[in-house]
Structures are given as C-alpha cells and as structure tokens.
Design an enzyme around this catalytic site. Structure first.
Site, short mmCIF file in Angstrom:
data_model
loop_
_atom_site.label_atom_id
_atom_site.label_comp_id
_atom_site.label_asym_id
_atom_site.label_seq_id
_atom_site.Cartn_x
_atom_site.Cartn_y
_atom_site.Cartn_z
N ASP A 159 0.84 -1.21 0.00
CA ASP A 159 0.00 0.00 0.00
C ASP A 159 0.87 1.26 0.00
O ASP A 159 0.52 2.26 0.63
CB ASP A 159 -0.98 0.00 1.19
CG ASP A 159 -1.97 1.15 1.14
OD1 ASP A 159 -2.29 1.60 0.02
OD2 ASP A 159 -2.41 1.61 2.21
N ASN A 164 1.97 10.36 5.19
CA ASN A 164 0.76 10.11 4.42
C ASN A 164 0.38 11.37 3.63
O ASN A 164 1.26 12.08 3.14
CB ASN A 164 -0.33 9.57 5.35
CG ASN A 164 -1.33 8.71 4.61
OD1 ASN A 164 -2.00 9.16 3.68
ND2 ASN A 164 -1.44 7.44 4.99
CA CA Z 1 -3.79 3.28 -0.47
#
Ligand code: CA
Length: 696
Positions: free
Chosen positions: A325, A411
């Site tokens: 991810d 992030n």
């Molecule tokens: Ca993702």
C-alpha cells in the site's frame, strides 16, 4: 503596471467594498498568472498547497520569530461536522473557501469568519462505505469566478464563487457498477483546465486523472495510470508500456488494479507539465494481484504528463510491484535548488515508503533517495533508481512486520519547503502493522477474517497475525533535501499529526494529534508559540493578509484513516476553523471532552454465548475493524469503540445494524450483508473483548 498587478489592485478594491458581493468579481481575477504571482505576493493563498510550485511557503513575515508569541485568536467558525477535517482553506482577497466532511463547501469573510454561503452536495451517506479513509475532503480550487470541489461520491462540481450556486456538475466515475471511486483531494486549475483524480484502491478502482473545461465541464483529456479497456492505447502509448508489466491472469483484472491519483497533482508552470502521484496496486498483495509480472506500471509512481493533452512524458516508479500500500500520492513539491554547484529543477516527495526522493523534474531521473525514518523493506535505491528490496518483505513465506506500514512514514498530510532555510518540514510517523499472505483470497467476496472484505475491501492479506514489535510515533522532521539528512526533529505524543506550512518569518506551523497548534523556529525547531484547539489536528495550516494584516488559519477536526478508530487526546470537539493574528483576543471556543458525550466504561453484564465469540471475531474483522478498531483495546477515535457500547445498544445490535439506524452517520447498509445471527455473533465478540480487557 503588469496585468496581474492591475488585477490584484482592482480585486482588492472590490473586496474592501463588500466581501460577499465581491467574491465573484474577485475570483474572476484568479488565473494562471495570479496563482503564480501569489507565491511571491503572499496576500492570497490560491490553491490547496499554495501557488503552483506547491511549496506551502508564504513570503509573509509580519508574523515572525520575534513576535509570534503574541499570536491570539482572531475568529473561529464551526464547520458543523463530527468527522475528519483534512482541508486547507483557500483565500482570495478577503474571502475564504474551505471544505468540511461530506464535501461541504463554506465561503467565509476571511477578516471575521462570517459565513457568506455554504454548498452541500448532499452526498448520499451510503458512500461512506466506499471511503477507505473517512468521509474527508482536502479543499477547493478557485479560478475565474468559480470554485471547484470534488465530492465523495465522485462528482466534480463548479460553483459560482459569489453565491455558491452550482454552475455545472460532472460524474468523474467511468463505471459506478464496477468501481468504488471517491474524491477526497483538491482539484488543480491551469489553462482553463480543472484536473481531478480519485481514491478507491483499497476496494475496487482503476486509476486515472481527468481534465475538464472550467466553463463547461467538458472532458478535455484523461490519462489512465494502469492498463484499462476504457483507455485507448493508440492515443496513449503509455498503456502499451504499462500492459507489459502486468500478469493478464492476475486478480487485478477483477478489481481494477488500483493506481488511483487521489491527492498529489501539481502543475509545473516552468515546463508546462502536470505531475501526478499514483497510488498503490490493488489488491494490495502482489502475489494475488499480478503473480507473474513485476512492476505493475504505473502504480506507486510519480508520472509527468503534458499539461494540455495529458500525454505521458516520463515516470519514476518509487515502489516497483508495490505490495505494501505504498501510494506515491504524497504532496509533490517543486523547487529550484543548487546541488553540487549545479542549479537543478527538482521535484521532492517524502514517500509513504519512508524514502525522501529528489527527482530532476526535467527528465524524471532520480538525483537522490534517503530514508527519513527506519525502513525494513529496502536497503536503499541502486544506481538505476530502483529500490534494493529486503528478502521476505513481501510476506509470501511468513508474516512480516512491514516498516513503514500501510499507514505510511508520511501520508497525505502535506509537507512544506522553505527556500530561506533550504529545509523541508515533514509530518513523519510510524503505525506498526504486520502482513501475512492470504493464499485463499477471493476478489470481491465476503470472507470472514479478511479485513473489511464484506465492505468491498480487496487486500489479499491477513493483518497482525503476529504482534508488531515497533512502537507508534509521530515526528516533525526538518530535512535537508540536498544533503539528504535530518537537521532537527520534534517528537509528538502519537502518529497522525497535521501537515505543515512555513513562512518568511522563519516559522513552521503545525497542528498535532493531541490537539495543539504550534509555531516553531524554522532553523532550530524551538517552540515559539502554541495553543490548544479542542481536537486532534490532521489538516495543514495556511496564511494570508487582508487590509495589511497577516492571519494564520488551521482547519481542525479529528478523523481520517487512523483517527476513525484511535485518538491521542480526550478532547474531541466538532470541526472548526481557527484563525489567528498578532494580538488577537477572541476567546477560544468551548471544548468538549470525550467523556461528555460518549461512554468511557467498558460494557459488562450483557449475556452472550461463548461459542459465538470465535466466529464473531472473524465477522468483526470482515465488517467493522477499520472504522471501529479492536473492541476495548483503546477508547475509539472519531467513531465509537464498540467495547464501550451502551448495554441497550449491544442487546439491540442486530436490529440497529440491519435496519440502517446509523446509515445517516455514514455506516454501511448491512441488511443484505449480515444476518441477525451474524450480528449476534459480532456482539458476542465485542462483549467478550470487553469482559477480558484489562480495566482502565
Ligand atoms: Ca492506499
């Protein structure tokens, strides 16, 4: 006098006359030149990450190292929202445009916080189930009298900047029966184009970015980041390049392959290009996704496109054949820096995979890559710009505690670059997680024990079958991108802190997950000012100047993928905009404590069948885990931890869940997903966890 200066003066005059009525006239002046000029002027903050180079640097210095300690509240505004607030306000000559959860737009007088208008796209709450990471929105774009917002249900909407009336609305989802596309990112505008991508690569999604005409909403071009039958490989040779890197027998064919472009989109006015940060591969586990092919272009890549036609120019794949991810969706910063005595046009990203990347943006070649936190999946990048993978990190033989985890070393929370200090300010973090190959994974199928599989998630992994050993952390890192080294850092109480902004006042501003908003000395990292803001902060601040006075604003509201189920502070107030100025004396709004409106004692005294607990745990993982967390393990985040449920609620759980009692809050429809018996088993698991939890 240059045209942009005339426009700026004219629009400022208008704004002073009457902010509300002037809004349309003012934003009419916003065009490519003004967005670029705003980087040097600083009065306005004209795009999500400020200007086109997206440095999140303001040349304003009225608030500076010497006087920032006297910063006080000028005004606050209640967003009437109880979910995550990820937006950065955009300000145009005294008018602020900011978004709230569920893609609601608020237009405010930037001097006073008085509401001018609001626009609610009335996103059907059932779309909450499509949103991997909360019902968030990161902001609007403004251009030539219009405000653009992407909605959670996948529409791009153009509003009249003066009134908030809808001018046009287009569906950006190419197939609603097949793909669960959501929009949470801010659109970008240039050359009469408004550009947007979407999220969804945890569920079912095919990545692409679309450009629409700002006046009509007509589609101008679209570029696909993964092989798709909806793309034309004749007009888009990059489709052929991509197709060779995917296994045609892989399960990506059933769920779309991912590669969504959900946040990083940056227009380069110097080279007339668009850079996009492409998300993870889908399913996450490459062994399921594409077992016989390696790279899976263009997932986890940074890609340059011709800005006017969307044609592929170059790519740099940050994480080839992504299995973790590792979206390359983090904020892309453009800068001109001197490296070994040579002026370079660079593109910088603090990637989710833990590496700080410096690319030459003229050709996409890697200049340097260095890890800014600990990593255990790679040992660096080789001379060809390819990561040197650690054997076993793909968890194919045995479980692997992957560092960084899918929450990312960094992030979406934007970083910032200060050209005076030469430093980048990175909101870094660690959230421990272990992955394990799921050899029996079936796409698009409810499989108890598979994370969120009954809600449409397609991971191909089991999670935390071994206990992670790393400790969670949150850290602000001041990073020298030329030397590729840390200059200073500040540690926080936990992960999931806000994005950053930096100014010519030699300051860095950041909000924290424990509910504070800080100003740091940009050179030393010393705390110069801080205030409480009533809730954990995840969004990034911005600054602007009206009538000669500088303001600093931050949108506050706890949530997002980590904040849904966990929290760092007991303060949990509704979403709110806080705006500060020197000597500001407005009182801080009242703060709610978690315990004022939510149970803080573990549920007990409700009977359940012990034999239901095991199956209930498997069902819980497949339906509830990512939103409600592990029952009784912590006390919940923006959403309740069910270990603290009211006994009456847990007794009526089958009825409540299956009748859709919580759908208005964004909970999925469970009528067809679960039987009464299933929910009874889930309740047994929750009750058992609460019973056996250590008392707090
Ligand atoms: Ca993702």
């Amino acid at each position: 006098m240059k045209i942009e200066a005339i426009r700026a003066v004219a629009s400022r005059t208008l704004a002073v006359v009457v902010a509300g009525a002037a809004a349309n006239g003012v934003t009419r002046g916003v065009d490519d030149r003004l967005i670029l000029a705003s980087e040097r002027d600083g009065d306005n903050w004209l795009s999500y990450n400020s200007g086109y180079h997206e440095q999140r640097y303001s040349p304003l210095a009225q608030i500076n190292r010497e006087n920032v300690a006297t910063l006080g509240l000028a005004w606050s505004y209640d967003l009437a929202a109880d979910r995550g607030v990820e937006a950065t306000p955009v300000v145009v000559d005294g008018v602020m445009y900011v978004t709230a959860p569920w893609s609601v737009v608020h237009a405010l007088d930037a001097r006073s916080g008085h509401e001018l208008w609001t626009y609610d796209p009335e996103v059907p709450r059932s779309y909450g189930a499509w949103a991997c990471c909360d019902v968030v929105n990161r902001g609007v774009a403004v251009y030539k009298g219009k405000v653009f917002v992407g909605t959670l249900d996948g529409y791009l909407v153009a509003l009249d900047a003066g009134t908030g009336k809808v001018l046009w609305r287009v569906d950006t989802n190419i197939d609603r029966t097949k793909y669960k596309h959501t929009i949470t990112g801010a659109p970008r505008v240039y050359h009469d184009h408004v550009v947007i991508g979407h999220g969804g690569a945890e569920l079912s999604a095919v990545g692409y970015v679309s450009a629409y005409n700002v006046d009509t909403g007509a589609l101008q071009w679209r570029w696909f980041s993964v092989p798709s039958s909806a793309a034309s490989s004749d007009s888009d040779p990059s489709q052929r390049l991509a197709a060779r890197t995917w296994d045609p027998k892989g399960r990506w064919t059933q769920v779309g392959g991912g590669g969504t472009i959900w946040d990083a989109i940056a227009y380069d006015p110097d080279l007339n290009r668009l850079y996009v940060g492409v998300g993870n591969g889908l399913p996450w586990n490459q062994a399921a996704r594409s077992p016989a092919a390696k790279d899976n272009l263009f997932v986890a890549s940074i890609v340059a496109l011709d800005a006017d036609h969307g044609r592929y120019l170059w790519h740099f794949q940050v994480t080839p054949g992504d299995a973790w991810d590792y979206d390359a969706a983090q904020h892309l910063v453009q800068a001109d820096v001197s490296i070994q005595g040579r002026a370079r046009k660079v593109l910088m990203q603090a990637n989710k995979n833990g590496y700080f990347l410096v690319l030459d943006r003229t050709d996409g070649k890697l200049i340097s890559a260095r890890n800014f936190v600990d990593v255990n999946w790679a040992r660096g990048y080789d001379a060809h710009g390819r990561p040197i993978e650690v054997k076993g990190a793909r968890a194919r033989e045995k479980p692997w505690e992957i560092i960084p985890s899918p929450y990312g070393a960094h992030n979406w929370q934007p970083m910032s670059f200060n050209p005076n200090t030469g430093l980048v300010y990175i909101p870094a973090q660690g959230v421990p997680l272990a992955i394990a190959d799921d050899p029996d994974y079936v796409p698009e199928r409810n499989q108890p024990g598979r994370p969120m599989s009954n809600i449409g998630w397609n991971l191909g992994y089991f999670l935390n079958t071994i206990s992670p050993k790393a400790k969670p952390f949150g850290r602000l890192i001041a990073w020298d991108p030329v030397a590729q080294k840390e200059i200073w850092h500040r540690d926080y109480a936990g992960p999931w802190n806000g994005g950053t902004m930096t100014t010519a006042g030699n300051l860095v501003f950041q909000g924290s997950a424990d509910g504070r908003f800080m100003a740091y000395d940009a050179s030393s990292g010393r705390t110069l000012w801080q205030t409480e803001v009533g809730s954990g902060v995840i969004a990034a601040p911005m600054t602007y100047r009206v009538d000669g006075e500088q303001y600093v604003s931050i949108a506050v509201g706890w949530g997002g993928v980590f904040g849904l189920a966990e929290r760092i502070t007991d303060r949990l107030s509704p979403g709110r905009i806080y705006t500060f100025k020197l000597g500001g004396r407005a009182p801080l709004p009242p703060v709610r404590n978690f315990g004022d409106f939510r149970r803080t004692t573990l549920i007990s005294g409700v009977p359940y069948k012990v034999e239901d607990v095991g199956p209930g745990a498997q069902l819980y993982v497949a339906n509830c885990l990512f939103c409600h967390g592990v029952p009784a393990v912590n006390r919940g985040g923006a959403l309740p931890n069910l270990g603290y449920s009211d006994p009456q609620v847990i007794q009526a759980l089958p009825e409540l869940v299956r009748s859709g009692a919580f759908m208005a809050k964004g909970m999925p429809e469970f009528h067809d997903r679960l039987s009464d018996d299933d929910v009874q088993k889930i309740a047994a698991f929750i009750l058992d966890m609460a019973k056996n939890a250590p008392r707090q």
